[in-house]
Design a protein around this motif. Sequence first.
Motif, PDB file in Angstrom:
ATOM      1  N   THR A  18       2.876   1.730  -3.510  1.00 53.49           N
ATOM      2  CA  THR A  18       1.794   2.307  -4.489  1.00 53.49           C
ATOM      3  C   THR A  18       0.790   3.768  -4.285  1.00 53.49           C
ATOM      4  N   SER A  19       0.807   4.200  -2.911  1.00 48.71           N
ATOM      5  CA  SER A  19       0.403   5.084  -2.540  1.00 48.71           C
ATOM      6  C   SER A  19       1.488   6.426  -2.804  1.00 48.71           C
ATOM      7  N   VAL A  56       0.799  -0.658  -0.161  1.00 47.45           N
ATOM      8  CA  VAL A  56      -0.120   0.097  -0.066  1.00 47.45           C
ATOM      9  C   VAL A  56       1.175   0.946   0.084  1.00 47.45           C
ATOM     10  N   LEU A  73       0.654   7.114  -6.870  1.00 44.82           N
ATOM     11  CA  LEU A  73      -0.375   8.139  -6.729  1.00 44.82           C
ATOM     12  C   LEU A  73      -0.569   8.653  -6.432  1.00 44.82           C
TER      13      LEU A  73
END
Lengths: 278, 296
Positions: free
Chosen positions: B288-289, B285, B292
């Motif tokens: 990925t963040s 997570v 993003l």
Amino acid sequence: MRQKRKEKFFRFYLPLALFLIFLLFPFYWMFATTFKSDMELYNLKLNPFLIHHWSLLNLKHLFFQTPFLRWLANTFFVAITSTIISLSASLLAAYGIQRIRFKGSSLMGIGIFFCYLVPPTILFIPLATMVFKLRIWDSLWALSLIYPTFLIPFCTWLLMGYFNSIPKELEECAMMDGASRLWIFWRVIVPLSLPGILSAGIFAFTLSWNEYLYALTFISTSLKKTVSVGLVTELVRGDVYHWGPLMAGALFGSVPVALVYSFFVEYYVAGMTGALKE
Amino acid sequence: MKSGQSVGFLQRKGVLGFLFTVPADAILLLLLAYPFVLGIWLSFTNTIIGRTGSFVGLENYIDLFHSDVFWLTAFNTVVYTVGAVFFKLILGLGLAILLNRDFKGKGLMRAIVLLPWIVPTALSTIAFWWIFDSNFSCISWLFMKLGIMHAPINFLGSTVNARISVIIVNIWRGIPFFTIGLLAGLQTINHTLYEAADIDGATPWIKFKSITLPLLMPLLSVITTFSIIWTFADFQLIWIMTRGGPDNATHIFGTFSFQRAIAGGHLGEGAAISAFIFPVLFICVLITSKYLKREN
């Protein structure tokens, strides 16, 4: 010229052919095994890669001596209901987050996306206790309700990207004419995003058709099982493997989803790459 | 007058936008967030099927730390993830580069390549199970016919073979995801970059290293992160082929927790085993963040 052709063979056609053999062989193997008789399957003197005598006995076994058709219908029911639930919820959510916007809407978008990363192996034990308490144990509705947990994050993310490509002016015009948000959503946004909805729908359908862990955990009656779960539990008895009917089941359990996919291949690829690029 | 007020209330962006997300929020909160927390709670209890347990603190975890099978499972999970993701990445990228060329039937090829990803994994795994049969494997038949071997290969019966076999099936299933995802990235790379490199006399390797790879890196990282969490938390492929055997050699966290919780009835202990998936999920997570945020 010859040199160049030879180079192209080794650099391109040969590796491509090897990849194709690796990726497609299991499907050929399902097919070949389905149409062989048991005599032929377990005869090591015959070349196993060819079908020497075609036989329909495995199909007969699968369709008439197991509840395979029932399993297909169950899988279909779960895939359709969970897809409809997920698409409806995702369409609304994606519109609210991407187009109406509110305080913390982008954060909510990211939050929903992260839900997609949570694997079922973390959730199946607590969900099992919940399903039991809610008295939907051994019911297909349990699957229809739980599958949206992995379908909604994906569909919402995909549709958010899609809504982004619809010009804002269309909405603004409708608003000037006094249209409500719901009317705009239903009459402007939904019709314009049909390709995106189709991508999300096909994705949701294939994902729920392929689910295994929840279906294995929450369903115990044979007649209520889905294809993937039913095949292994019914056609493997102790040490006895009915390889012929098993392969026939694997083949015919894959066909519906492969058909849906082949009709909408462009939407599927667009959905996959669109979601990754966002 | 009153209805006018309520319209005004709804027209305020904050409320209306949020209302649209309520159905999705409700499902995700009730059936994803709540069980997520419930799972952590269960791992601190001695709940078994049919009986609500009581709080036992870290007992489940302490028991696991004293169990050899648990450590073997942890080891297997890492081997499975690293081995499978590494080859999926290399082979998936290789196939993407092949398919990025212009040739006849490119569209068809792209559609075919995705098949292992589309078809239910449980069903294709059954096919591999049969391909890896200890007596009637077609691979063994071929090798024996060619004179390379004299006895059939015991694919799923020995520790090392079984591990390699399940990793191969996972690679088979995962290549399409890498290939199609990366192909989309490759197609966005500007051709003039390669032409410029050609003028400078760059070799294919140099072009790959200094143009393709850096430009593909963000996408490659996201795809790899997804693949890591999926592989680490895998279940069905191994459960169908080996059930974690032989001698627990292919048990990973997912299959081991299923065996303890559902087959064995020890829900609390099973929840504690699956809790070991959290750290990897958390790292994924975070990664990925990061990407993003950069996009935003």
